[in-house]
Motif scaffolding. Sequence first.
Motif, short mmCIF file in Angstrom:
data_model
loop_
_atom_site.label_atom_id
_atom_site.label_comp_id
_atom_site.label_asym_id
_atom_site.label_seq_id
_atom_site.Cartn_x
_atom_site.Cartn_y
_atom_site.Cartn_z
N TRP A 118 0.84 -1.20 0.00
CA TRP A 118 0.00 0.00 0.00
C TRP A 118 0.88 1.24 0.00
O TRP A 118 1.75 1.40 0.85
N ILE A 119 0.64 2.14 -0.95
CA ILE A 119 1.35 3.42 -1.04
C ILE A 119 0.31 4.53 -0.89
O ILE A 119 -0.65 4.61 -1.66
N ARG A 120 0.54 5.40 0.07
CA ARG A 120 -0.40 6.50 0.38
C ARG A 120 0.32 7.83 0.23
O ARG A 120 1.41 8.03 0.79
N ILE A 121 -0.27 8.74 -0.53
CA ILE A 121 0.30 10.08 -0.74
C ILE A 121 -0.45 11.08 0.12
O ILE A 121 -1.68 11.17 0.04
N ASN A 122 0.30 11.82 0.95
CA ASN A 122 -0.28 12.83 1.84
C ASN A 122 0.11 14.22 1.37
O ASN A 122 1.23 14.66 1.59
N PRO A 123 -0.78 14.97 0.70
CA PRO A 123 -0.46 16.35 0.32
C PRO A 123 -0.17 17.20 1.55
O PRO A 123 -0.90 17.14 2.55
N ARG A 124 0.88 18.01 1.49
CA ARG A 124 1.25 18.91 2.58
C ARG A 124 0.96 20.37 2.24
O ARG A 124 0.54 21.13 3.10
N THR A 125 1.23 20.76 1.00
CA THR A 125 0.91 22.11 0.54
C THR A 125 0.32 22.00 -0.85
O THR A 125 0.51 21.00 -1.55
N TRP A 126 -0.42 23.07 -1.28
CA TRP A 126 -1.15 22.98 -2.54
C TRP A 126 -1.44 24.36 -3.09
O TRP A 126 -1.33 25.38 -2.40
N ASN A 127 -1.81 24.39 -4.35
CA ASN A 127 -2.22 25.62 -5.02
C ASN A 127 -3.74 25.59 -5.20
O ASN A 127 -4.27 24.71 -5.89
N ASN A 128 -4.45 26.49 -4.55
CA ASN A 128 -5.90 26.64 -4.61
C ASN A 128 -6.67 25.50 -3.93
O ASN A 128 -7.50 25.73 -3.06
N HIS A 129 -6.43 24.26 -4.35
CA HIS A 129 -7.15 23.14 -3.75
C HIS A 129 -6.33 21.87 -3.96
O HIS A 129 -5.58 21.76 -4.92
N ILE A 130 -6.49 20.89 -3.07
CA ILE A 130 -5.78 19.62 -3.19
C ILE A 130 -6.39 18.82 -4.35
O ILE A 130 -7.53 18.35 -4.27
N SER A 131 -5.64 18.71 -5.42
CA SER A 131 -6.03 17.91 -6.59
C SER A 131 -4.76 17.32 -7.18
O SER A 131 -3.73 18.01 -7.26
N MET A 132 -4.82 16.07 -7.63
CA MET A 132 -3.61 15.50 -8.21
C MET A 132 -3.91 14.27 -9.05
O MET A 132 -4.97 13.64 -8.96
N ARG A 133 -2.93 13.96 -9.91
CA ARG A 133 -2.85 12.73 -10.68
C ARG A 133 -1.46 12.16 -10.46
O ARG A 133 -0.51 12.92 -10.27
N PHE A 134 -1.31 10.83 -10.51
CA PHE A 134 0.01 10.28 -10.23
C PHE A 134 0.20 8.91 -10.86
O PHE A 134 -0.75 8.24 -11.27
N GLU A 135 1.47 8.50 -10.92
CA GLU A 135 1.91 7.16 -11.33
C GLU A 135 3.07 6.76 -10.45
O GLU A 135 3.88 7.61 -10.05
N LEU A 136 3.18 5.49 -10.12
CA LEU A 136 4.32 4.96 -9.40
C LEU A 136 5.25 4.24 -10.37
O LEU A 136 4.80 3.62 -11.33
N LEU A 137 6.56 4.32 -10.10
CA LEU A 137 7.56 3.62 -10.90
C LEU A 137 8.14 2.49 -10.07
O LEU A 137 8.54 2.68 -8.92
N GLU A 138 8.18 1.30 -10.65
CA GLU A 138 8.71 0.14 -9.94
C GLU A 138 9.89 -0.46 -10.69
O GLU A 138 10.10 -0.20 -11.87
N CYS A 139 10.63 -1.26 -9.96
CA CYS A 139 11.73 -1.99 -10.57
C CYS A 139 11.17 -3.25 -11.21
O CYS A 139 10.63 -4.12 -10.52
N GLY A 140 11.27 -3.34 -12.52
CA GLY A 140 10.75 -4.49 -13.23
C GLY A 140 11.74 -5.62 -13.34
O GLY A 140 11.44 -6.64 -13.94
N GLY A 141 12.94 -5.45 -12.76
CA GLY A 141 13.95 -6.49 -12.85
C GLY A 141 14.00 -7.39 -11.63
O GLY A 141 14.90 -8.18 -11.49
N TYR A 142 13.04 -7.23 -10.72
CA TYR A 142 13.05 -8.08 -9.55
C TYR A 142 11.94 -9.12 -9.66
O TYR A 142 11.16 -9.13 -10.59
N CYS A 143 11.85 -10.01 -8.70
CA CYS A 143 10.91 -11.12 -8.77
C CYS A 143 9.56 -10.71 -8.22
O CYS A 143 9.47 -10.11 -7.15
#
Length: 365
Positions: free
Chosen positions: A181-206
């Motif tokens: 589980w990965i949780r993103i906690n906004p700390r500061t923002w412009n106008n309102h808390i809104s976001m889009r995101f992607e995580l990057l993983e290591c594809g060379g592991y098992c």
Amino acid sequence: MGVEGAVLLLALLVAPGHGRGNHAGQIVTHDHGARAGCAAARCAQVKPVGMETGKVKDKQLFACSEFGPESGPRRGRLNMRRNMPKHGVGGWKALTNDDQQWIEVDLLYDRLILGIVTQGRQDLGRRGGEWVTSYTIQYKKNLSPVYLYYSTDGGPKVFPGNFDKNTPVENLLPEPLEARWIRINPRTWNNHISMRFELLECGGYCVRLEPVGMEAQIIKTSQYKASSIYNARKRPGLAFYGFLNNPNGAWSPHTIHNGHYMEIDLGEDKLIGGIVTQGRPGKGFLMEEWVTSYNIQYRNNSCNAVDYLRDSKGNPQIFGGNFDKVTAVRHIFAQPFRARYVRVRPRSWHNYISLRMELLECADV
């Protein structure tokens, strides 16, 4: 630019001769220390977990609040646009603005995360733009009861966020993060808390790891080798006592210095993706013995063992060991290796060198 472009740029940024934090290719990359670039370079493949492509399903996304049904966590995917592919706004939008808000992805199993890419909300004008300018990360492993803050110095690490609504901002983690589980906690923002995101993983592991059979004693006595044993009469010092959760003892060498090793003959080449270690069991001060750091060597049928992941100075990677005699400490390798013989060399220890262990092999290949 899609996340595929971000990944391509990441590969360029970790190559020699490229600077950090450049605005090349309309993406901003923050490499938080040299180890972040090294971790990415060691991976056979750096890839997105699938937020943008939909590989991560809507049911895997959660948020503590949403402004309305059209702005829920399912809209928080990188490059999400208004009413595409389904009805909704161009990003996740929290109900209120405070530092208790979060958006979360359940990756279904522990995965090795190298970085995160964020954007603001797509469908608002410049003056009314909404984006997160800084955030922290919380995570939880599959079997962990609590969330922890990602930290490098004892406190939650604050990552720089976005400066407009569309430019992807990529943060490489100083140390790879193993979690479900990965949780993103906004700390500061412009106008309102809104976001889009992607995580990057290591594809060379098992993806899936299984024990090679030390604890189950599939690995036989004859397959253990050590530089020395404590003595022939102190049976808990014998090499074949060095299997995980052995209640009767552990491997210990005759003397204490960092030239000792315990080696396992797997019988055939296997793809090794991790290791689990423990100290010596037993009661009393004299049994307070464990290895606090070690490095790994491996070989096939050749006589010369090679170090796992030497750095630019030629030094082998040092793994953190144990902090007590009971707790099993696991490391997943950023780069699995294929070998028949695997050797663990203690580098530091508490009171005396004593080790129990299990090797983990890649079961998905």
